[in-house]
Every structure is written in structure tokens, then in C-alpha cells.
Design a protein around this motif. Sequence first.
Motif, PDB file in Angstrom:
ATOM      1  N   PRO A  34       6.369   8.923  -5.415  1.00 32.53           N
ATOM      2  CA  PRO A  34       6.876   8.597  -6.757  1.00 32.53           C
ATOM      3  C   PRO A  34       7.066   7.098  -6.982  1.00 32.53           C
ATOM      4  CG  PRO A  34       8.637   9.471  -5.397  1.00 32.53           C
ATOM      5  CD  PRO A  34       7.388   9.633  -4.599  1.00 32.53           C
ATOM      6  N   GLU A  35       7.091   6.312  -5.898  1.00 35.51           N
ATOM      7  CA  GLU A  35       7.184   4.865  -5.994  1.00 35.51           C
ATOM      8  C   GLU A  35       6.083   4.248  -5.142  1.00 35.51           C
ATOM      9  OE1 GLU A  35      11.054   3.632  -4.849  1.00 35.51           O
ATOM     10  OE2 GLU A  35      12.023   4.360  -6.671  1.00 35.51           O
ATOM     11  N   VAL A  36       5.411   3.245  -5.674  1.00 33.49           N
ATOM     12  CA  VAL A  36       4.299   2.591  -4.989  1.00 33.49           C
ATOM     13  C   VAL A  36       4.639   1.116  -4.830  1.00 33.49           C
ATOM     14  CG1 VAL A  36       1.859   1.983  -5.116  1.00 33.49           C
ATOM     15  CG2 VAL A  36       2.627   4.226  -5.899  1.00 33.49           C
ATOM     16  N   THR A  37       4.488   0.615  -3.600  1.00 30.50           N
ATOM     17  CA  THR A  37       4.709  -0.804  -3.336  1.00 30.50           C
ATOM     18  C   THR A  37       3.394  -1.551  -3.487  1.00 30.50           C
ATOM     19  OG1 THR A  37       6.484  -0.257  -1.795  1.00 30.50           O
ATOM     20  CG2 THR A  37       5.578  -2.470  -1.675  1.00 30.50           C
ATOM     21  N   ALA A  38       3.441  -2.639  -4.246  1.00 30.70           N
ATOM     22  CA  ALA A  38       2.224  -3.397  -4.523  1.00 30.70           C
ATOM     23  C   ALA A  38       2.510  -4.885  -4.414  1.00 30.70           C
ATOM     24  CB  ALA A  38       1.691  -3.059  -5.907  1.00 30.70           C
ATOM     25  N   VAL A 132       5.800   6.644 -12.957  1.00 30.06           N
ATOM     26  CA  VAL A 132       5.717   6.203 -11.573  1.00 30.06           C
ATOM     27  C   VAL A 132       6.145   4.741 -11.536  1.00 30.06           C
ATOM     28  CG1 VAL A 132       3.266   5.621 -11.813  1.00 30.06           C
ATOM     29  CG2 VAL A 132       4.248   5.953  -9.534  1.00 30.06           C
ATOM     30  N   LYS A 133       6.958   4.388 -10.538  1.00 30.94           N
ATOM     31  CA  LYS A 133       7.471   3.027 -10.439  1.00 30.94           C
ATOM     32  C   LYS A 133       6.611   2.198  -9.491  1.00 30.94           C
ATOM     33  CE  LYS A 133      12.317   4.013 -11.496  1.00 30.94           C
ATOM     34  NZ  LYS A 133      13.724   3.901 -11.034  1.00 30.94           N
ATOM     35  N   ILE A 134       6.392   0.950  -9.880  1.00 27.88           N
ATOM     36  CA  ILE A 134       5.673  -0.009  -9.049  1.00 27.88           C
ATOM     37  C   ILE A 134       6.684  -1.017  -8.518  1.00 27.88           C
ATOM     38  CG2 ILE A 134       3.821  -1.699  -8.935  1.00 27.88           C
ATOM     39  CD1 ILE A 134       2.809   1.084  -9.494  1.00 27.88           C
ATOM     40  N   ILE A 135       6.794  -1.119  -7.205  1.00 33.72           N
ATOM     41  CA  ILE A 135       7.706  -2.066  -6.578  1.00 33.72           C
ATOM     42  C   ILE A 135       6.886  -3.270  -6.118  1.00 33.72           C
ATOM     43  CG2 ILE A 135       9.353  -2.454  -4.710  1.00 33.72           C
ATOM     44  CD1 ILE A 135       9.892   0.550  -4.725  1.00 33.72           C
ATOM     45  N   ILE A 136       7.196  -4.437  -6.687  1.00 41.10           N
ATOM     46  CA  ILE A 136       6.478  -5.656  -6.329  1.00 41.10           C
ATOM     47  C   ILE A 136       7.064  -6.225  -5.039  1.00 41.10           C
ATOM     48  CG2 ILE A 136       5.832  -7.983  -7.045  1.00 41.10           C
ATOM     49  CD1 ILE A 136       4.497  -5.808  -8.654  1.00 41.10           C
ATOM     50  N   GLN A 137       6.198  -6.466  -4.075  1.00 35.83           N
ATOM     51  CA  GLN A 137       6.631  -7.029  -2.795  1.00 35.83           C
ATOM     52  C   GLN A 137       5.707  -8.194  -2.458  1.00 35.83           C
ATOM     53  OE1 GLN A 137       7.303  -4.236   0.444  1.00 35.83           O
ATOM     54  NE2 GLN A 137       6.734  -5.787   1.949  1.00 35.83           N
ATOM     55  N   ASP A 138       6.235  -9.412  -2.570  1.00 38.26           N
ATOM     56  CA  ASP A 138       5.428 -10.605  -2.335  1.00 38.26           C
ATOM     57  C   ASP A 138       5.641 -11.212  -0.960  1.00 38.26           C
ATOM     58  OD1 ASP A 138       3.911 -10.669  -4.607  1.00 38.26           O
ATOM     59  OD2 ASP A 138       5.366 -11.814  -5.759  1.00 38.26           O
ATOM     60  N   ALA A 159       3.325  -3.901   5.909  1.00 40.28           N
ATOM     61  CA  ALA A 159       2.731  -4.594   4.765  1.00 40.28           C
ATOM     62  C   ALA A 159       2.269  -3.563   3.752  1.00 40.28           C
ATOM     63  CB  ALA A 159       1.553  -5.452   5.215  1.00 40.28           C
ATOM     64  N   PRO A 160       2.457  -3.814   2.466  1.00 42.33           N
ATOM     65  CA  PRO A 160       1.995  -2.863   1.456  1.00 42.33           C
ATOM     66  C   PRO A 160       0.480  -2.662   1.547  1.00 42.33           C
ATOM     67  CG  PRO A 160       3.431  -4.539   0.492  1.00 42.33           C
ATOM     68  CD  PRO A 160       3.137  -4.985   1.880  1.00 42.33           C
ATOM     69  N   PHE A 161       0.074  -1.412   1.385  1.00 42.89           N
ATOM     70  CA  PHE A 161      -1.352  -1.088   1.335  1.00 42.89           C
ATOM     71  C   PHE A 161      -1.587  -0.326   0.035  1.00 42.89           C
ATOM     72  CE2 PHE A 161      -4.979   1.583   3.235  1.00 42.89           C
ATOM     73  CZ  PHE A 161      -5.923   0.702   2.726  1.00 42.89           C
ATOM     74  N   PRO A 162      -1.460  -1.035  -1.085  1.00 40.83           N
ATOM     75  CA  PRO A 162      -1.486  -0.330  -2.367  1.00 40.83           C
ATOM     76  C   PRO A 162      -2.884   0.035  -2.831  1.00 40.83           C
ATOM     77  CG  PRO A 162      -1.208  -2.671  -2.720  1.00 40.83           C
ATOM     78  CD  PRO A 162      -1.241  -2.472  -1.237  1.00 40.83           C
ATOM     79  N   CYS A 163      -3.902  -0.630  -2.271  1.00 42.73           N
ATOM     80  CA  CYS A 163      -5.236  -0.444  -2.831  1.00 42.73           C
ATOM     81  C   CYS A 163      -6.271  -0.441  -1.718  1.00 42.73           C
ATOM     82  CB  CYS A 163      -5.540  -1.558  -3.824  1.00 42.73           C
ATOM     83  SG  CYS A 163      -7.095  -1.340  -4.700  1.00 42.73           S
ATOM     84  N   SER A 194      -1.615   4.034   6.692  1.00 50.19           N
ATOM     85  CA  SER A 194      -1.397   5.206   5.861  1.00 50.19           C
ATOM     86  C   SER A 194      -1.855   4.852   4.455  1.00 50.19           C
ATOM     87  CB  SER A 194       0.080   5.627   5.860  1.00 50.19           C
ATOM     88  OG  SER A 194       0.867   4.658   5.196  1.00 50.19           O
ATOM     89  N   LYS A 195      -1.684   5.758   3.541  1.00 48.18           N
ATOM     90  CA  LYS A 195      -2.146   5.507   2.178  1.00 48.18           C
ATOM     91  C   LYS A 195      -1.198   4.607   1.398  1.00 48.18           C
ATOM     92  CE  LYS A 195      -0.087   9.757   0.313  1.00 48.18           C
ATOM     93  NZ  LYS A 195      -0.374  11.029  -0.380  1.00 48.18           N
ATOM     94  N   ILE A 196      -0.040   4.293   1.983  1.00 51.78           N
ATOM     95  CA  ILE A 196       0.907   3.442   1.269  1.00 51.78           C
ATOM     96  C   ILE A 196       1.201   2.126   1.985  1.00 51.78           C
ATOM     97  CG2 ILE A 196       2.013   5.341   0.050  1.00 51.78           C
ATOM     98  CD1 ILE A 196       4.230   5.306   2.124  1.00 51.78           C
ATOM     99  N   LEU A 197       0.976   2.022   3.313  1.00 52.05           N
ATOM    100  CA  LEU A 197       1.279   0.766   3.995  1.00 52.05           C
ATOM    101  C   LEU A 197       0.502   0.634   5.295  1.00 52.05           C
ATOM    102  CD1 LEU A 197       3.347   1.435   6.601  1.00 52.05           C
ATOM    103  CD2 LEU A 197       5.002   1.677   4.771  1.00 52.05           C
ATOM    104  N   TYR A 198       0.439  -0.606   5.772  1.00 58.80           N
ATOM    105  CA  TYR A 198      -0.018  -0.942   7.113  1.00 58.80           C
ATOM    106  C   TYR A 198       1.221  -1.306   7.920  1.00 58.80           C
ATOM    107  CZ  TYR A 198      -5.148  -1.189   6.959  1.00 58.80           C
ATOM    108  OH  TYR A 198      -6.489  -0.882   6.925  1.00 58.80           O
TER     109      TYR A 198
END
Length: 390
Positions: A34-38, A132-138, A159-163, A194-198
Motif C-alpha cells: 500500500p506504500e511504495v518507496t521511491a 497508494v502513497k509514495i514515500i520519497i527517500q533521497d 535502498a529503494p527499488f521502486p522501478c 525484492s520488488k520493493i528494495l535492495y
Amino acid sequence: MQIISCCTILFILLLNMLCTGKENKDGNIIFDPPEVTAVSGLCALISCTFTQGKTQLQTVQWKVCNKPSECKTIFEMPNRRRKQSETEQIKWLEPDLSKNNCSSIIKEIKEDEREYAFTIVGHGQNSHNSNVKIIIQDEPIMYVPLLSEGEEANLTCPAPFPCPETPPEITWWIKTREGNIIDLKDNIITLITSKILYLSTLTLTPTSDLHNATVGCDVSYGSKNISTSGTLEVMYVKTLRILGNGKVMEGDTVSLNCSVESHPPSSDPVWSFNGTTDIVMNQTSAESFTITNVRKEHAGVYGCMRTYRNKILNASITVVVIRDTNESKVNESFSPGSENMPLNDTRNTTGIEDFLNNLDMSKILTFVAGMVCSALIFSVVLCCYVFCHR
């Protein structure tokens, strides 16, 4: 009893009818997660499935919301104007709506675009939507545990793996207090995807040299780079030592220092003399003490005890007091006219005195016996000579 059973059955049937009717009437949208880190400026993969219920599907829409009440449509399918499944910001991954798959790639995530809404539109303008929420992680979030010297530990950097179009590359580095870069080729670095992070893990066996060193995690998404760093805290203790001179002349001063390097610091020292802590001394600091005008009773074993994390540290040193054997010193006098000339030359008298002091009874008897033997031999020879000349 039968009345209660009948009421229970009727209640269950009524509840089932209500739930079934609601499920068939309304659509359902599920985001996983439900939340994606990008990372800002990169894309994000939104995994999405939907059901339309009894509502006849007319179209589906993606909207971006700066606020819950301020949303604008950025994608619609099917689009009466453009028959395509991709816009400048949305890429629809499954063009067949009958498969109920709304997974999409949102391109170039911006800082102010933190929430996206997916909407199912049916005939008669009946609609159902979910956000769906996008969490920005810089920068990556690095986890560094409390380290102990010689004990293996794991440092992690997710680390985010959003794409899937831009998989990240993670590298580690360590810089000592002196500014030297540690080579990590002998350490183990593992990567879990995984589909959401490294998730990168650095397996490290720290030493005291790494205390207060800087550890860093760099993540590269092609031309886009993010990084973070932190400070290593290593618990360690060196060997306890007593510093000082173990040999001291009588009347001089002795100073001993009980020193140990550790993190966290150890307790204050407890001194002992020949096994007992009841010693008299002039303390100068918590770690050292000084004894002035040392006497022979100050000779012995001095011990120091400190505590480090419930561990007892001990060290000892033996102090030897040396007495001055030149107890009688000759006072030299000088004549007024000759500065370096002694008034009394005692070299000859000193030789005679040394000869007399070295005489003993056995030497005297030997000397006397020799004289007697010589006199007898001389008398015999003389008598023989006189008798022969008569």
C-alpha cells in the motif's frame, strides 16, 4: 431451544445476503504494497489488482493528488481521444482490462506528488477509487549495530527499488580517524533483492582501530546517486599497564601511572602495596600517585585494579630501592694559589695503608719461616767454608 436455533440460522443467512450483495455491488482495489518507496526523479512500480463487482466497467483512471481533495487525472483507459496504454507519466502494464490488473509504472516521481489514486468508473458514473502513497527517500537508511572488537556483526543498507528499469548498485566504504580508506575485499557483502528494495549487508569483524571511523553506503541508479554515512562505535579494551621506574635511589621520588585504553572508559584504579590497599601515598591524580623521599620500606610490589564492563583488569610492578653505598665522602680542599692542586697528596700513604690492611697471620708466619730457613742455610755454608780452610 428450537426458537434460538432458528433465529441464529436466519441471522447468518441475512448477514450472508448483505455481505454478498455489497461485494457484488461495489468494486475492490488492492495495492501491494500500500506504500511504495521511491527516489525523486525516478520511476515507481505500483502493483495493483481490482474487481468491478456488478458495476459494468466503463473506464479506469489514475490521478495524482497534492492534497486529498485536489486530484487531477493523468491517465485514463480506454481513452476516447488516444487509444494507448502509456502517457508521459504513466505506463499501463496490462492493456487487457478483463484481467483486472491495474499495475503501472509512474515515471519521474516529484517531491510534491506523494499520493496517487486509482479509480474504477462504471456506467451511470458509479465509481470506486483507492489511493497508494509514495514515500520519497533521497538517501539510504543505514543500520549500524553497537560493535565489539573481535565479534562479527552485520551492517545493513536498504535502498529503494521502486522501478525495474533502474536497478540500484550499492557500494560500501570505511574511512578511519586518520583519513585512510579501508579495503573491504576481505569482508562479506551480500545482496537481497525484492520488488520493493535492495538490501545490502556488510559482515564486519571490527578492531579498535575502527572506533569512531566513518562508514558509508553509496547507491547508484544510473546517473542518479544517493548516499549516507555514519560513525562506528566499537567497544574494546587494551592491556592494563603500570608505567614508571621500577628502580629508584633511596631519598628520590617514585611516580607510577595505571593506564588502559578502552571504550567505554574503565573505572578509576584501586592501588595496592604487597597485596593490601592500606598504603600511604601522596596522590596526584586518579590514575597515578607519587611517593617522595623513598625509603627502603617502600620497596615491594605495587598493584593496580580497574573494572571494564564487569571484567577485572589487573597489573603490577616491583619497585626496588637502591641504597647509596658511598656513605663516607672525602671533602676536597684547594689551595688559594693553585685551584686544582690538592694540599695533601695521600697517594703514598694510601698505598702503605692498603698493604698493611691486606696483611694477615698466615702471610706473617710464612715470611718468618722463610727468614729462619735462610739463616740456617747461610750458617751451614759458612761453617763448611771455615772448616775447609783450616
